[in-house]
Design a protein around this motif. Structure first.
Motif, PDB file in Angstrom:
ATOM      1  N   UNK A 192       0.831  -1.204   0.000  1.00  0.00           N
ATOM      2  CA  UNK A 192       0.000   0.000   0.000  1.00  0.00           C
ATOM      3  C   UNK A 192       0.864   1.252   0.000  1.00  0.00           C
ATOM      4  N   UNK A 193       1.900   1.240   0.837  1.00  0.00           N
ATOM      5  CA  UNK A 193       2.802   2.391   0.896  1.00  0.00           C
ATOM      6  C   UNK A 193       3.430   2.628  -0.479  1.00  0.00           C
ATOM      7  N   UNK A 194       3.830   1.558  -1.144  1.00  0.00           N
ATOM      8  CA  UNK A 194       4.394   1.685  -2.485  1.00  0.00           C
ATOM      9  C   UNK A 194       3.410   2.320  -3.443  1.00  0.00           C
ATOM     10  N   UNK A 195       2.151   1.893  -3.388  1.00  0.00           N
ATOM     11  CA  UNK A 195       1.123   2.441  -4.282  1.00  0.00           C
ATOM     12  C   UNK A 195       0.884   3.923  -4.004  1.00  0.00           C
ATOM     13  N   UNK A 196       0.839   4.278  -2.741  1.00  0.00           N
ATOM     14  CA  UNK A 196       0.601   5.676  -2.379  1.00  0.00           C
ATOM     15  C   UNK A 196       1.786   6.543  -2.820  1.00  0.00           C
ATOM     16  N   UNK A 197       2.996   6.079  -2.553  1.00  0.00           N
ATOM     17  CA  UNK A 197       4.182   6.844  -2.950  1.00  0.00           C
ATOM     18  C   UNK A 197       4.282   6.969  -4.469  1.00  0.00           C
ATOM     19  N   UNK A 198       3.885   5.917  -5.174  1.00  0.00           N
ATOM     20  CA  UNK A 198       3.902   5.953  -6.628  1.00  0.00           C
ATOM     21  C   UNK A 198       2.949   7.043  -7.135  1.00  0.00           C
ATOM     22  N   UNK A 199       1.807   7.180  -6.486  1.00  0.00           N
ATOM     23  CA  UNK A 199       0.846   8.207  -6.865  1.00  0.00           C
ATOM     24  C   UNK A 199       1.455   9.603  -6.743  1.00  0.00           C
ATOM     25  N   UNK A 200       2.364   9.776  -5.788  1.00  0.00           N
ATOM     26  CA  UNK A 200       3.037  11.060  -5.596  1.00  0.00           C
ATOM     27  C   UNK A 200       4.337  11.160  -6.392  1.00  0.00           C
ATOM     28  N   UNK A 201       4.552  10.180  -7.246  1.00  0.00           N
ATOM     29  CA  UNK A 201       5.740  10.106  -8.093  1.00  0.00           C
ATOM     30  C   UNK A 201       7.038  10.042  -7.289  1.00  0.00           C
ATOM     31  N   UNK A 202       6.972   9.456  -6.110  1.00  0.00           N
ATOM     32  CA  UNK A 202       8.164   9.180  -5.302  1.00  0.00           C
ATOM     33  C   UNK A 202       8.599   7.758  -5.632  1.00  0.00           C
ATOM     34  N   UNK A 233       2.593  -4.562  -9.116  1.00  0.00           N
ATOM     35  CA  UNK A 233       2.609  -3.151  -8.725  1.00  0.00           C
ATOM     36  C   UNK A 233       4.003  -2.549  -8.891  1.00  0.00           C
ATOM     37  N   UNK A 234       5.003  -3.318  -8.523  1.00  0.00           N
ATOM     38  CA  UNK A 234       6.387  -2.881  -8.623  1.00  0.00           C
ATOM     39  C   UNK A 234       6.751  -2.629 -10.095  1.00  0.00           C
ATOM     40  N   UNK A 235       6.296  -3.505 -10.977  1.00  0.00           N
ATOM     41  CA  UNK A 235       6.563  -3.345 -12.412  1.00  0.00           C
ATOM     42  C   UNK A 235       5.900  -2.076 -12.952  1.00  0.00           C
ATOM     43  N   UNK A 236       4.697  -1.781 -12.489  1.00  0.00           N
ATOM     44  CA  UNK A 236       4.004  -0.560 -12.907  1.00  0.00           C
ATOM     45  C   UNK A 236       4.820   0.659 -12.460  1.00  0.00           C
ATOM     46  N   UNK A 237       5.312   0.602 -11.233  1.00  0.00           N
ATOM     47  CA  UNK A 237       6.138   1.694 -10.702  1.00  0.00           C
ATOM     48  C   UNK A 237       7.394   1.859 -11.550  1.00  0.00           C
ATOM     49  N   UNK A 238       8.035   0.753 -11.839  1.00  0.00           N
ATOM     50  CA  UNK A 238       9.250   0.778 -12.642  1.00  0.00           C
ATOM     51  C   UNK A 238       8.971   1.367 -14.030  1.00  0.00           C
ATOM     52  N   UNK A 239       7.864   0.967 -14.620  1.00  0.00           N
ATOM     53  CA  UNK A 239       7.458   1.486 -15.926  1.00  0.00           C
ATOM     54  C   UNK A 239       7.203   2.998 -15.868  1.00  0.00           C
ATOM     55  N   UNK A 240       6.482   3.435 -14.847  1.00  0.00           N
ATOM     56  CA  UNK A 240       6.151   4.847 -14.723  1.00  0.00           C
ATOM     57  C   UNK A 240       7.401   5.695 -14.478  1.00  0.00           C
TER      58      UNK A 240
END
Length: 172
Positions: free
Chosen positions: A123-133, A163-170
């Motif tokens: 969840x923390x990863x998803x929230x931080x990803x939303x803030x582009x951190x 989720x991690x792959x989405x973050x990496x892609x973004x």
């Protein structure tokens, strides 16, 4: 009453039609208020907050879950309720979301609940990803994944890797 609650929960999960779900959710909300203050009632509050996802009503049910979990003195339920409260608040309340996740970590750590901790870090990863951190998000996903590896929870490992792959892609 327990059978009735299980029946209602089954229909919520089995029949995702929005109008039908709203009717069933209304019935569940009415029923939960007649239940004794026990772990099932607390789990139901958490589930209602989950179904509502965010907004004032979702926040209200997550708070009810936190209050009841504390009354029951159940670290696992307290952790789950704090985790749900973090999701229920809008993204413009990052400090509040983070505080709830930090509280969930404390309670899950106190009972060595690695699945609960993994969910918090996911969840923390998803929230931080939303803030582009993205770097911080990837650290959180790594922490969550490492916990799921310890528990051999393949389903959660796959979810967090997604989720991690989405973050990496973004992050490019």
């Amino acid at each position: 009453m327990f059978k009735k609650l299980i029946y209602i929960l089954f229909f919520i999960l089995a029949h995702p039609s929005e109008n039908y779900t709203i009717d069933v959710l209304d019935s569940l909300i009415q029923e939960v208020e007649t239940m004794p203050d026990d772990s099932l009632k607390c789990e139901t509050y958490i589930k209602i907050a989950y179904i509502l996802y965010n907004g004032n009503d979702a926040v209200e049910y997550s708070y009810r879950a936190i209050s009841l979990a504390k009354k029951l003195n159940s670290p696992r339920l307290i952790g789950r309720a704090f985790h749900r409260a973090a999701w229920c608040h809008d993204y413009d309340k990052m400090n509040l979301k983070t505080a709830y996740l930090d509280s969930a970590v404390l309670f899950f750590n106190s009972i060595n609940d690695k699945n609960g901790l993994g969910k918090v870090y996911d969840t923390k990863g998803a929230i931080l990803m939303n803030y582009e951190s993205f770097e911080e998000s990837e650290k959180a996903y790594q922490q969550g994944f490492d916990l799921y590896v310890e528990t051999s929870n393949k389903e959660r490992q796959a979810a967090i890797l997604n989720n991690w792959a989405i973050c990496d892609y973004m992050n490019g």
